[in-house]
Design a protein around this motif. Structure first.
Motif, PDB file in Angstrom:
ATOM      1  N   GLN A 211       4.557   5.066  -1.042  1.00  0.00           N
ATOM      2  CA  GLN A 211       2.950   4.940  -0.652  1.00  0.00           C
ATOM      3  C   GLN A 211       2.138   5.867  -0.074  1.00  0.00           C
ATOM      4  OE1 GLN A 211       3.967   2.687   2.770  1.00  0.00           O
ATOM      5  NE2 GLN A 211       6.020   1.591   1.936  1.00  0.00           N
TER       6      GLN A 211
ATOM      7  N   SER B  75       9.775   3.795   2.770  1.00  0.00           N
ATOM      8  CA  SER B  75       8.088   4.099   2.670  1.00  0.00           C
ATOM      9  C   SER B  75       7.810   4.884   1.557  1.00  0.00           C
ATOM     10  CB  SER B  75       7.700   4.524   3.795  1.00  0.00           C
ATOM     11  OG  SER B  75       8.014   5.690   3.919  1.00  0.00           O
TER      12      SER B  75
ATOM     13  N   THR C  50      13.886   5.102   7.189  1.00  0.00           N
ATOM     14  CA  THR C  50      12.534   4.577   6.970  1.00  0.00           C
ATOM     15  C   THR C  50      11.579   5.467   6.019  1.00  0.00           C
ATOM     16  OG1 THR C  50      12.182   6.262   8.997  1.00  0.00           O
ATOM     17  CG2 THR C  50      12.263   3.756   9.517  1.00  0.00           C
TER      18      THR C  50
ATOM     19  N   HIS D 149       1.515   0.371   5.223  1.00  0.00           N
ATOM     20  CA  HIS D 149       1.941  -0.404   5.737  1.00  0.00           C
ATOM     21  C   HIS D 149       1.743   0.961   7.771  1.00  0.00           C
ATOM     22  CE1 HIS D 149       3.482  -1.513   2.051  1.00  0.00           C
ATOM     23  NE2 HIS D 149       3.834  -2.512   2.813  1.00  0.00           N
TER      24      HIS D 149
ATOM     25  N   ARG E  56       8.767   5.514  11.823  1.00  0.00           N
ATOM     26  CA  ARG E  56       8.552   6.569  11.187  1.00  0.00           C
ATOM     27  C   ARG E  56       8.258   7.501  12.182  1.00  0.00           C
ATOM     28  NH1 ARG E  56       5.394   8.830   7.332  1.00  0.00           N
ATOM     29  NH2 ARG E  56       7.659  10.776   6.459  1.00  0.00           N
TER      30      ARG E  56
ATOM     31  N   LEU F 249       5.249   1.083   9.322  1.00  0.00           N
ATOM     32  CA  LEU F 249       6.279   1.202   9.208  1.00  0.00           C
ATOM     33  C   LEU F 249       6.317   2.936   9.712  1.00  0.00           C
ATOM     34  CD1 LEU F 249       8.917   1.869   7.789  1.00  0.00           C
ATOM     35  CD2 LEU F 249       7.537   1.453   5.070  1.00  0.00           C
ATOM     36  N   GLN F 250       5.159   3.451   9.293  1.00  0.00           N
ATOM     37  CA  GLN F 250       4.621   5.155   9.572  1.00  0.00           C
ATOM     38  C   GLN F 250       4.818   4.740  10.900  1.00  0.00           C
ATOM     39  OE1 GLN F 250       4.331   6.950   6.969  1.00  0.00           O
ATOM     40  NE2 GLN F 250       3.618   4.857   6.374  1.00  0.00           N
TER      41      GLN F 250
END
Length: 295
Positions: free
Chosen positions: A174, A171, A167, A68, A75, A71-72
């Motif tokens: 993952q 995650s 976040t 994802h 972060r 999402l990273q």
């Protein structure tokens, strides 16, 4: 055997959190030499390169593909903003005061987990959050008079650290612990480099800076190594003892910050700092204990 493992895990976590405060003290020593945003950019660039080399060796090129990416990216952006705000804060404030306000992050994480992650949040969390904010207000009161809005930098940092924790939760699973560190550092570093370049070429004399001297680079490398080592120690401690067992160990950072600020920078914490920090830490410990009971 289980008790020995819990004690061992707690000792690992204490060592990790104490090491983080030592790195913060090293950052503060660079205040006269290089701006905070440039130090943050160099520190995370060195950290990202070192962690990426370890990941490539242990897991291969495929480990660099996040499932994802957005999402990273979130972060990395949260870590970049939290770090540059915190580094700027400890440049202008005593280490213990900035650290005390930063401890608002775990409380904010629990309060924000409901609206952002859809988790069920007990009503007491919001009441305890107000107590912690009262502690922040006590610490900030004399600093706002002296520093103006710059005194809010630790509060900005705590907010983005809380968003980083959220976040991180989103995650979870993952990738490996190492790959998750690489993702966040690898995104954080370019963001900080762009911010530093924008500041340098903004035309504002106060934001201009030149190439760092060797001792600045060396100290940034020390901070990168100590931070990565600290996170690894906390990870080992969590694996051995569980998150609920090692959670209170985070407040070792405050003790080390007070000791380092007193010894290294001659910053003796005043009554406002001690009173405010006590409220923030009490709020965090209450939330940890109530969460452990519910668990």
């Amino acid at each position: 055997m289980a008790d020995n493992q819990r004690r061992s895990g707690l000792l690992y976590a204490i060592g990790g959190f104490a090491t983080l405060s030592l790195g913060d003290a090293v950052v503060k020593t660079m205040a006269p030499d290089w701006p905070a945003f440039a130090v943050a950019a160099l520190r995370f660039s060195l950290g990202a390169l070192g962690l990426a080399a370890l990941l490539l060796r242990s897991e291969g090129p495929r480990a660099f593909r996040p499932t994802h990416p957005w999402l990273q990216l979130a972060r990395g952006a949260c870590l970049a903003l939290a770090s540059v705000a915190f580094f700027s804060a400890i440049y202008i404030m005593p280490l213990a005061e900035a650290m005390a306000i930063a401890f608002l992050a775990p409380v904010l994480t629990q309060a924000l987990a409901g609206p952002l992650l859809g988790e069920r949040v007990h009503p007491s969390v919001y009441l305890v959050s107000l107590v912690a904010l009262a502690g922040v207000a006590i610490i900030l009161r004399p600093n706002l008079a002296e520093l103006g809005l710059a005194a809010l930098l630790p509060l900005v940092s705590a907010t983005f650290f809380a968003l980083l924790m959220i976040t991180n939760r989103a995650s979870a699973g993952q990738g490996s612990a190492l790959s998750m560190q690489v993702y966040v550092a690898g995104i954080c570093a370019p963001i900080l480099i762009v911010l530093a370049a924008g500041a340098k070429f903004s035309g504002v004399p106060a934001l201009d800076f030149g190439w760092p001297e060797w001792h600045v680079v060396a100290r940034c490398a020390i901070v990168a190594v100590t931070a990565s080592s600290a996170h690894w120690l906390v990870y080992i401690g969590t694996a051995k003892a569980g998150a609920s067992t090692i959670a209170p160990a985070i407040y070792v950072q405050m003790l080390v910050a007070v000791a380092m600020g007193w010894w290294w920078f001659d910053n003796v914490p005043d009554g406002y700092t001690l009173a405010g920090a006590s409220l923030i830490i009490a709020a965090g410990l209450y939330l940890w204990r109530s969460g452990a009971r519910r668990g």
